[in-house]
Write a protein that holds these residues in place. Structure first.
Motif, short mmCIF file in Angstrom:
data_model
loop_
_atom_site.label_atom_id
_atom_site.label_comp_id
_atom_site.label_asym_id
_atom_site.label_seq_id
_atom_site.Cartn_x
_atom_site.Cartn_y
_atom_site.Cartn_z
N ALA A 75 0.84 -1.19 0.00
CA ALA A 75 0.00 0.00 0.00
C ALA A 75 0.88 1.24 0.00
CB ALA A 75 -0.91 -0.01 1.23
N ILE A 90 -4.69 5.91 -1.55
CA ILE A 90 -3.74 4.85 -1.20
C ILE A 90 -4.11 3.63 -2.03
CG2 ILE A 90 -2.91 3.34 0.65
CD1 ILE A 90 -3.66 5.61 2.63
N SER A 113 -10.91 0.65 -2.15
CA SER A 113 -9.69 0.82 -1.36
C SER A 113 -10.07 1.34 0.02
CB SER A 113 -8.74 1.83 -2.04
OG SER A 113 -7.70 2.20 -1.16
N GLU A 115 -8.19 1.77 2.54
CA GLU A 115 -7.21 2.75 3.01
C GLU A 115 -7.51 4.13 2.45
OE1 GLU A 115 -5.30 2.49 5.41
OE2 GLU A 115 -3.63 1.10 5.18
N SER A 116 -7.89 4.21 1.19
CA SER A 116 -8.22 5.51 0.59
C SER A 116 -9.45 6.11 1.26
CB SER A 116 -8.48 5.35 -0.91
OG SER A 116 -7.28 5.02 -1.58
N LYS A 118 -10.29 5.64 4.33
CA LYS A 118 -9.83 6.12 5.64
C LYS A 118 -9.09 7.45 5.48
CE LYS A 118 -10.11 4.21 9.05
NZ LYS A 118 -11.06 4.34 10.20
N ASN A 180 -5.55 5.16 14.54
CA ASN A 180 -5.50 4.36 13.32
C ASN A 180 -4.08 3.86 13.05
OD1 ASN A 180 -8.34 4.77 11.91
ND2 ASN A 180 -7.73 6.76 12.75
N SER A 183 -3.41 1.64 10.02
CA SER A 183 -3.76 2.19 8.71
C SER A 183 -2.68 3.12 8.19
CB SER A 183 -5.08 2.96 8.83
OG SER A 183 -5.32 3.73 7.66
N LEU A 184 -2.44 3.06 6.89
CA LEU A 184 -1.48 3.97 6.27
C LEU A 184 -1.99 5.41 6.35
CD1 LEU A 184 1.24 3.24 4.97
CD2 LEU A 184 0.15 3.49 2.73
N ALA A 185 -3.31 5.57 6.43
CA ALA A 185 -3.89 6.91 6.58
C ALA A 185 -3.48 7.52 7.92
CB ALA A 185 -5.42 6.84 6.48
#
Length: 373
Positions: A75, A90, A113, A115-116, A118, A180, A183-185
């Motif tokens: 990701a 993401i 997605s 992640e996107s 988020k 989070n 999460s990458l966010a």
């Protein structure tokens, strides 16, 4: 651990679905639809690295639609640039992402997605701070134009409002990051806060996520950086060093054992440093009799210019330098990447404050030296 039949059934089912799917696991796809494309003719997909935006793909918008592809085994952060508008997302291999923009720029939808989605949530939660900042900027500019010049009194009115808004944003972004951590966010949010004001929180955050994103080089660089900073963060024992004084004689941090000392990293060529110097002079004159010491460490490489700046700014404390800029051994030890930087070390040798200037420095010293010693 026992391998249950239900687990086998689920895994077998997943493998069957993967075999029957048309999804390409070696890339990802972004399919877009614009309700009001306006003058936008092209759309770009850019990968967001820690230092740059790298073009990945581009497409012509036809009947308000476009399709883009990219490749990322993990990701990663991307940005869609559609005309003058930009949107963060993401993505990773195997994802089929649909992106729809409504009639208004901020009205958009992302599917395919998590992640996107988020990341969109983060932007929605913090958008109020961006709007507030824009409104304050517009008010300030309008009043400045009405006066025909920039006014210090007007700046003094608006500066606290800007700083308050920034502080509230940092707090909200750091909370989102901590809420989070998987999460990458959340990482995106963490890297948007002021690293000087939130250093301790970012070090703790890096420690919490270090094993979660081992395949992502951006996050691993961040974790490595935070690990390097930790030994010179607030609450840590200050690392000893020896450095040549301005008279050529060596000075050691150990010379200040049992005393309060501020390590002040600066340079003659650094405009913000020179602007802060009058405040440091003022604070030194107020508290030197109460036990405040300052060791100025210059990042100059020209001794004459360094000496001239000391004289011009009236810096009546001890000075030292290796005259090697950011590559000096003390600068490297204390992870100096920007100046002015400072460290306040208490009589026990512990770093009790870091990178505080202006009113923050004034308030810290007032509080510290008003206590019974």
């Amino acid at each position: 651990m026992k391998f249950r039949l239900a687990q086998y059934t689920l895994i077998a089912g997943a493998l069957f679905m993967a075999a029957c799917s048309n999804k390409d696991s070696s890339s990802f796809k972004v399919t877009g639809e614009l309700k009001a494309p306006g003058d936008a003719k092209q759309v770009q997909l850019l990968q967001m690295d820690s230092t740059e935006l790298r073009p990945v793909d581009s497409a012509t918008i036809q009947d308000g639609k476009f399709e883009l592809k990219g490749v990322s085994p993990y990701a990663a952060f991307y940005r869609l640039k559609i005309g003058e508008n930009e949107y963060d997302l993401i993505a990773k291999n195997g994802e089929e992402i649909t992106f729809k923009v409504g009639a208004r720029k901020n009205s958009y939808e992302i599917k395919g997605s998590d992640e996107s989605d988020k990341l969109k949530e983060f932007h929605q939660k913090t958008g109020v701070f961006a709007e507030r900042n824009t409104k304050l900027s517009e008010e300030f500019e309008a009043k400045s134009q009405a006066l025909g010049k920039q006014s210090d009194s007007l700046l003094n009115i608006y500066r606290p409002a800007f700083l308050k808004n920034l502080a509230e944003y940092n707090k909200a972004a750091m909370k989102f990051a901590n809420d989070n951590k998987s999460s990458l966010a959340g990482f995106y949010a963490a890297t948007s806060v002021d690293p000087r004001s939130y250093e301790q929180q970012l070090i703790a955050y890096a420690d919490a996520i270090k094993d979660k994103f081992k395949d992502n080089p951006i996050i691993q660089r961040f974790v490595t950086q935070m690990i390097a900073i930790k030994p010179v963060s607030v609450g840590q024992k200050a690392q000893d060093f020896t450095i040549p004084g301005i008279d050529g004689k060596n000075i050691s941090l150990a010379d200040y054992k049992g005393k309060y000392v501020m390590l002040d990293f600066w340079a003659s060529w650094c405009v913000p440093c020179r602007q802060e110097n009058p405040n440091v002079v003022k604070q030194y004159n107020l508290y030197k009799s109460k036990g405040l010491n300052i060791l100025g460490i210059s990042l100059d490489d020209d001794k004459a210019k360094w000496q001239a700046a000391i004289k011009a700014d009236g810096l009546a404390w001890t000075h030292a330098s290796n005259l090697k800029g950011f590559e000096g051994p003390v600068e490297r030890m204390y992870q100096i990447t920007a100046i002015p930087s400072n460290f306040i070390i208490d009589p026990q040798g512990v770093i009790v404050a870091k990178n505080i200037t202006g009113q923050q420095l004034e308030e810290f010293l007032k509080k510290t030296f008003s206590k019974p010693q």
